[in-house]
Design an enzyme around this catalytic site. Sequence first.
Site, PDB file in Angstrom:
ATOM      1  N   ASN A   1       0.872  -1.162   0.000  1.00 25.26           N
ATOM      2  CA  ASN A   1       0.000   0.000   0.000  1.00 25.26           C
ATOM      3  C   ASN A   1       0.918   1.222   0.000  1.00 25.26           C
ATOM      4  O   ASN A   1       1.642   1.446   0.978  1.00 25.26           O
ATOM      5  CB  ASN A   1      -0.889  -0.026   1.246  1.00 25.26           C
ATOM      6  CG  ASN A   1      -1.844   1.145   1.279  1.00 25.26           C
ATOM      7  OD1 ASN A   1      -1.631   2.167   0.620  1.00 25.26           O
ATOM      8  ND2 ASN A   1      -2.906   1.009   2.051  1.00 25.26           N
TER       9      ASN A   1
ATOM     10  N   ASN B   1       3.108   4.962 -10.365  1.00 27.13           N
ATOM     11  CA  ASN B   1       1.893   4.888 -11.175  1.00 27.13           C
ATOM     12  C   ASN B   1       0.625   4.739 -10.337  1.00 27.13           C
ATOM     13  O   ASN B   1      -0.446   5.146 -10.789  1.00 27.13           O
ATOM     14  CB  ASN B   1       2.022   3.715 -12.155  1.00 27.13           C
ATOM     15  CG  ASN B   1       0.704   3.336 -12.786  1.00 27.13           C
ATOM     16  OD1 ASN B   1       0.242   4.004 -13.711  1.00 27.13           O
ATOM     17  ND2 ASN B   1       0.073   2.285 -12.276  1.00 27.13           N
TER      18      ASN B   1
ATOM     19  N   SER C   1      -1.312  13.542 -14.681  1.00 19.98           N
ATOM     20  CA  SER C   1      -2.555  13.520 -15.460  1.00 19.98           C
ATOM     21  C   SER C   1      -2.746  14.864 -16.147  1.00 19.98           C
ATOM     22  O   SER C   1      -2.290  15.898 -15.635  1.00 19.98           O
ATOM     23  CB  SER C   1      -3.748  13.266 -14.537  1.00 19.98           C
ATOM     24  OG  SER C   1      -4.959  13.553 -15.204  1.00 19.98           O
TER      25      SER C   1
ATOM     26  N   TYR D   1      -7.935  15.355  -6.838  1.00 20.37           N
ATOM     27  CA  TYR D   1      -7.142  14.642  -7.854  1.00 20.37           C
ATOM     28  C   TYR D   1      -6.240  15.623  -8.613  1.00 20.37           C
ATOM     29  O   TYR D   1      -5.046  15.376  -8.815  1.00 20.37           O
ATOM     30  CB  TYR D   1      -8.101  13.935  -8.809  1.00 20.37           C
ATOM     31  CG  TYR D   1      -7.443  13.033  -9.834  1.00 20.37           C
ATOM     32  CD1 TYR D   1      -6.891  11.809  -9.461  1.00 20.37           C
ATOM     33  CD2 TYR D   1      -7.383  13.405 -11.171  1.00 20.37           C
ATOM     34  CE1 TYR D   1      -6.299  10.980 -10.417  1.00 20.37           C
ATOM     35  CE2 TYR D   1      -6.800  12.580 -12.128  1.00 20.37           C
ATOM     36  CZ  TYR D   1      -6.258  11.365 -11.739  1.00 20.37           C
ATOM     37  OH  TYR D   1      -5.671  10.545 -12.679  1.00 20.37           O
TER      38      TYR D   1
ATOM     39  N   ALA E   1      -5.156  18.539  -7.656  1.00 22.82           N
ATOM     40  CA  ALA E   1      -4.097  19.051  -6.764  1.00 22.82           C
ATOM     41  C   ALA E   1      -2.999  18.001  -6.596  1.00 22.82           C
ATOM     42  O   ALA E   1      -1.808  18.326  -6.612  1.00 22.82           O
ATOM     43  CB  ALA E   1      -4.689  19.435  -5.417  1.00 22.82           C
ATOM     44  N   SER E   2      -3.391  16.739  -6.469  1.00 28.38           N
ATOM     45  CA  SER E   2      -2.379  15.680  -6.285  1.00 28.38           C
ATOM     46  C   SER E   2      -1.533  15.522  -7.546  1.00 28.38           C
ATOM     47  O   SER E   2      -0.315  15.364  -7.474  1.00 28.38           O
ATOM     48  CB  SER E   2      -3.043  14.344  -5.908  1.00 28.38           C
ATOM     49  OG  SER E   2      -3.718  13.782  -7.025  1.00 28.38           O
TER      50      SER E   2
END
Length: 263
Positions: free
Chosen positions: A79, A106, A158, A171, A173-174
């Site tokens: 994890n 990934n 992305s 998402y 921001a990450s």
Amino acid sequence: MQTDLERPGQMYSNAQTMRLKDKVAIITGSAQGIGRAIAERYQKEGAKLILCDMREESVAQTAKELSSLGNPVTSVACNVTKKEDCEKVVNVAIEKHGQIDVLVNNAGITKDGLIMRMKEEDWDIVMDVNLKGAFHFVKACVSPMMKKRSGRIINISSVVGLMGNPGQANYAASKGGLIAFSKAMAKELATRNILVNAIAPGFVATQMTDALPEEVRKLYLSAISLGRFAQPDEIAKVALFLASDDSSYVTGQVISVNGGLYM
Ligand code: NAI
């Protein structure tokens, strides 16, 4: 001087050379989707793979299937939000192969929702998996890469990290953070010949996008110049370029693979 173009025979034999022969690569979130496609490409190019994913049985099955294409593939349950899990994967790679040449961060998730309704835990988990997971792995890999004075780190960001997207504040921001992280690492690690780049895929046909409602899918398709989602292997081909000697002067870059969705 004779050029390659004047020696077609030589060009042919060069094209046959495996581009990652005996390179040791760790790929996170590689049980399925883009991670698996990258693993498959790398495997066919002669790499020694360490696959990891939080879904232990699935990643073991993937490793078993890919082993038939080349070198034996190792799978480890991990994890990426847990530092100890990430360190365990790196230790397995070192124990088995004595080095790490390529790290592909990934593993990623979405927990979409408009900001008014987004729960704090949805923000935190997306940050923990998509951004902090990469931090844990880079920290664990940097020392063996520094000792070897070479390495490649590829972070799967992305298009959403570049252009934003409503309902994906966490998402976006990450993934934007992953791009900034890649650039900072590229600058910090360049003197050790560790090259760090990000890939920013557009929409890719995987389980992640299978979950999109039909009307949203149609809306996205109408905005993509090529008029279709990518296949996972179209991302993997770019990940192969970034892992191979072909990209020896490329660092700190974001390679967009989005079919013209965002230019
Ligand atoms: P996917 O959902 O098909 O596969 C993701 C894999 O990551 C799964 O095997 C899952 O078990 C694993 N994973 C999730 N959380 C984990 C954790 N905490 N620790 C370890 N493994 C974990 O997703 P897909 O589409 O293959 O995406 C791969 C990457 O590409 C992600 O970072 C995603 O954000 C990014 N991406 C995907 C796009 C798409 O359209 N599918 C577009 C742009 C970026």
